[in-house]
Design a protein around this motif. Structure first.
Motif, mmCIF file in Angstrom:
data_model
loop_
_atom_site.group_PDB
_atom_site.id
_atom_site.type_symbol
_atom_site.label_atom_id
_atom_site.label_comp_id
_atom_site.label_asym_id
_atom_site.label_seq_id
_atom_site.Cartn_x
_atom_site.Cartn_y
_atom_site.Cartn_z
ATOM 1 N N HIS A 140 0.817 -1.215 0.000
ATOM 2 C CA HIS A 140 0.000 0.000 0.000
ATOM 3 C C HIS A 140 0.850 1.263 0.000
ATOM 4 O O HIS A 140 0.418 2.300 -0.527
ATOM 5 C CB HIS A 140 -0.975 -0.023 1.171
ATOM 6 C CG HIS A 140 -2.138 -0.917 0.923
ATOM 7 N ND1 HIS A 140 -3.301 -0.482 0.328
ATOM 8 C CD2 HIS A 140 -2.311 -2.243 1.156
ATOM 9 C CE1 HIS A 140 -4.146 -1.497 0.208
ATOM 10 N NE2 HIS A 140 -3.575 -2.574 0.714
ATOM 11 N N ALA A 141 2.028 1.206 0.570
ATOM 12 C CA ALA A 141 2.935 2.349 0.460
ATOM 13 C C ALA A 141 3.302 2.576 -1.002
ATOM 14 O O ALA A 141 3.341 3.708 -1.490
ATOM 15 C CB ALA A 141 4.190 2.112 1.297
ATOM 16 N N ARG A 142 3.548 1.495 -1.728
ATOM 17 C CA ARG A 142 3.875 1.614 -3.150
ATOM 18 C C ARG A 142 2.679 2.091 -3.951
ATOM 19 O O ARG A 142 2.827 2.877 -4.893
ATOM 20 C CB ARG A 142 4.364 0.262 -3.686
ATOM 21 C CG ARG A 142 5.664 -0.200 -3.065
ATOM 22 C CD ARG A 142 6.147 -1.513 -3.656
ATOM 23 N NE ARG A 142 7.343 -1.981 -2.975
ATOM 24 C CZ ARG A 142 8.094 -2.986 -3.389
ATOM 25 N NH1 ARG A 142 7.749 -3.648 -4.487
ATOM 26 N NH2 ARG A 142 9.166 -3.345 -2.722
ATOM 27 N N GLN A 143 1.506 1.616 -3.593
ATOM 28 C CA GLN A 143 0.299 2.078 -4.279
ATOM 29 C C GLN A 143 0.077 3.569 -4.046
ATOM 30 O O GLN A 143 -0.356 4.297 -4.952
ATOM 31 C CB GLN A 143 -0.911 1.268 -3.810
ATOM 32 C CG GLN A 143 -0.905 -0.161 -4.309
ATOM 33 C CD GLN A 143 -2.059 -0.986 -3.749
ATOM 34 O OE1 GLN A 143 -2.654 -0.632 -2.737
ATOM 35 N NE2 GLN A 143 -2.370 -2.089 -4.413
ATOM 36 N N LEU A 174 -5.373 13.643 1.984
ATOM 37 C CA LEU A 174 -6.562 12.940 1.515
ATOM 38 C C LEU A 174 -6.183 11.612 0.874
ATOM 39 O O LEU A 174 -6.806 10.570 1.147
ATOM 40 C CB LEU A 174 -7.318 13.806 0.515
ATOM 41 C CG LEU A 174 -8.522 13.150 -0.184
ATOM 42 C CD1 LEU A 174 -9.593 12.783 0.832
ATOM 43 C CD2 LEU A 174 -9.084 14.084 -1.254
ATOM 44 N N PHE A 175 -5.155 11.629 0.025
ATOM 45 C CA PHE A 175 -4.699 10.395 -0.614
ATOM 46 C C PHE A 175 -4.273 9.376 0.437
ATOM 47 O O PHE A 175 -4.581 8.183 0.333
ATOM 48 C CB PHE A 175 -3.527 10.684 -1.551
ATOM 49 C CG PHE A 175 -3.892 11.437 -2.799
ATOM 50 C CD1 PHE A 175 -5.208 11.589 -3.183
ATOM 51 C CD2 PHE A 175 -2.906 11.999 -3.598
ATOM 52 C CE1 PHE A 175 -5.556 12.284 -4.340
ATOM 53 C CE2 PHE A 175 -3.233 12.690 -4.751
ATOM 54 C CZ PHE A 175 -4.555 12.833 -5.126
ATOM 55 N N LEU A 176 -3.548 9.832 1.450
ATOM 56 C CA LEU A 176 -3.072 8.923 2.490
ATOM 57 C C LEU A 176 -4.233 8.331 3.287
ATOM 58 O O LEU A 176 -4.262 7.129 3.550
ATOM 59 C CB LEU A 176 -2.113 9.651 3.427
ATOM 60 C CG LEU A 176 -1.600 8.828 4.604
ATOM 61 C CD1 LEU A 176 -0.843 7.593 4.131
ATOM 62 C CD2 LEU A 176 -0.750 9.679 5.524
ATOM 63 N N GLU A 179 -5.877 5.641 1.355
ATOM 64 C CA GLU A 179 -5.040 4.438 1.271
ATOM 65 C C GLU A 179 -5.091 3.664 2.578
ATOM 66 O O GLU A 179 -5.076 2.428 2.589
ATOM 67 C CB GLU A 179 -3.605 4.823 0.939
ATOM 68 C CG GLU A 179 -2.765 3.661 0.428
ATOM 69 C CD GLU A 179 -3.267 3.140 -0.910
ATOM 70 O OE1 GLU A 179 -3.396 1.899 -1.043
ATOM 71 O OE2 GLU A 179 -3.531 3.949 -1.818
ATOM 72 N N LYS A 180 -5.172 4.357 3.701
ATOM 73 C CA LYS A 180 -5.263 3.703 4.996
ATOM 74 C C LYS A 180 -6.514 2.847 5.095
ATOM 75 O O LYS A 180 -6.488 1.752 5.662
ATOM 76 C CB LYS A 180 -5.266 4.756 6.107
ATOM 77 C CG LYS A 180 -3.934 5.406 6.352
ATOM 78 C CD LYS A 180 -4.059 6.697 7.145
ATOM 79 C CE LYS A 180 -4.726 6.546 8.467
ATOM 80 N NZ LYS A 180 -4.721 7.813 9.250
ATOM 81 N N VAL A 181 -7.603 3.333 4.543
ATOM 82 C CA VAL A 181 -8.852 2.572 4.578
ATOM 83 C C VAL A 181 -8.711 1.280 3.779
ATOM 84 O O VAL A 181 -9.121 0.199 4.228
ATOM 85 C CB VAL A 181 -10.014 3.425 4.029
ATOM 86 C CG1 VAL A 181 -11.281 2.583 3.886
ATOM 87 C CG2 VAL A 181 -10.274 4.615 4.939
#
Length: 258
Positions: A140-143, A174-176, A179-181
């Protein structure tokens, strides 16, 4: 402005693609020195978050040890699993208005002071399961890096002559958050399908097939540091301006000389 955005996972440690030399794979002390240097470069600060907790990146080949879980396990009957890892994702950006370049750093690390395990429940099988969560966090970090680098919304924002750093950080936040969800949903599904690592066949499928494939798909975004450069939008034309040919006729009066 640096932000330590806390990404709390019920399981797993993020995998940061910093590579330890093969000769050091079995020398944990030296590997920790290398990872310490890595985070110093990434965050331009020390190894402690604002709260004073120790933040350590995880590198390929550096073994996961139960001793890295330093917090005492809580006495809570509802928290009956064997380990807990808190993983902050560090998202930092530096906007150079002169060159219209945004440099971004996105990496994940383990907060060892807020991570815990129950010694009576730990096992090699559980460690393998925790490693799966680790790899999911890196996926997910890469995504996230991929999304930021390809975002037309972000590029349009950066092209604006009057863009502010606050606006840039707001969009990155917002992007982060989104991604966390998605990451938490994957962690929950992973735990359900493997029964927290006790379902051997399902665990092997994730460990040897599914997760490595996901890491490979996003291998082009394994570098935590990347940049985006855009052209200034420039002056906008005044409404009604047009290109074409203008013709006219000059009429001279009776007393005029031509």
């Amino acid at each position: 402005m640096k932000q330590w955005l806390q990404l709390v996972l019920l399981r797993g440690i993020p995998l940061l693609e910093a590579t330890c030399p093969s000769s050091l794979m079995n020398t944990r002390g030296l590997c920790l020195v290398i990872t310490s240097l890595v985070i110093l470069v990434f965050s331009k600060s020390n190894l402690h978050a604002a709260e004073g907790d120790l933040i350590v990146p995880w590198c390929i080949g550096c073994p996961l040890e139960w001793g890295d879980f330093r917090k005492t396990a809580p006495e809570d009957e509802y928290l009956d699993y064997g380990a807990y890892v808190e993983t902050p994702i560090h998202c930092d950006s530096d906007w150079n208005e002169a060159t219209r370049t945004l440099q971004i750093t996105v990496h994940a690390a383990m907060n060892v002071d807020l991570s815990w395990n129950r010694p009576e429940q730990v096992s090699e099988a559980l460690k393998v399961h925790e490693r799966g969560h680790l790899d999911f966090a890196e996926v997910h970090a890469r995504q996230l890096r991929h999304r930021i680098s390809e975002s037309e919304e972000l590029k349009e924002l950066l092209r604006r002559c009057d863009v502010s750093k606050v606006e840039i950080d707001t969009l990155l936040d917002l992007f982060l958050d989104e991604e966390k969800v998605r990451l938490q949903a994957n962690h929950d599904a992973y735990d359900d399908q493997t029964e927290h690592g006790s379902e051997v066949v399902a665990q092997q499928q994730f460990t040897h097939v599914d997760i490595p494939e996901l890491l490979s798909v996003y291998s082009g975004h394994s570098d935590p540091v990347f940049s985006i450069t855009v052209a200034n939008e420039g002056a906008k034309p005044i409404p009604g301006d047009y290109e074409g040919t203008l013709t006219y006729t000059l009429q001279a009066g009776p007393n005029s000389t031509v």
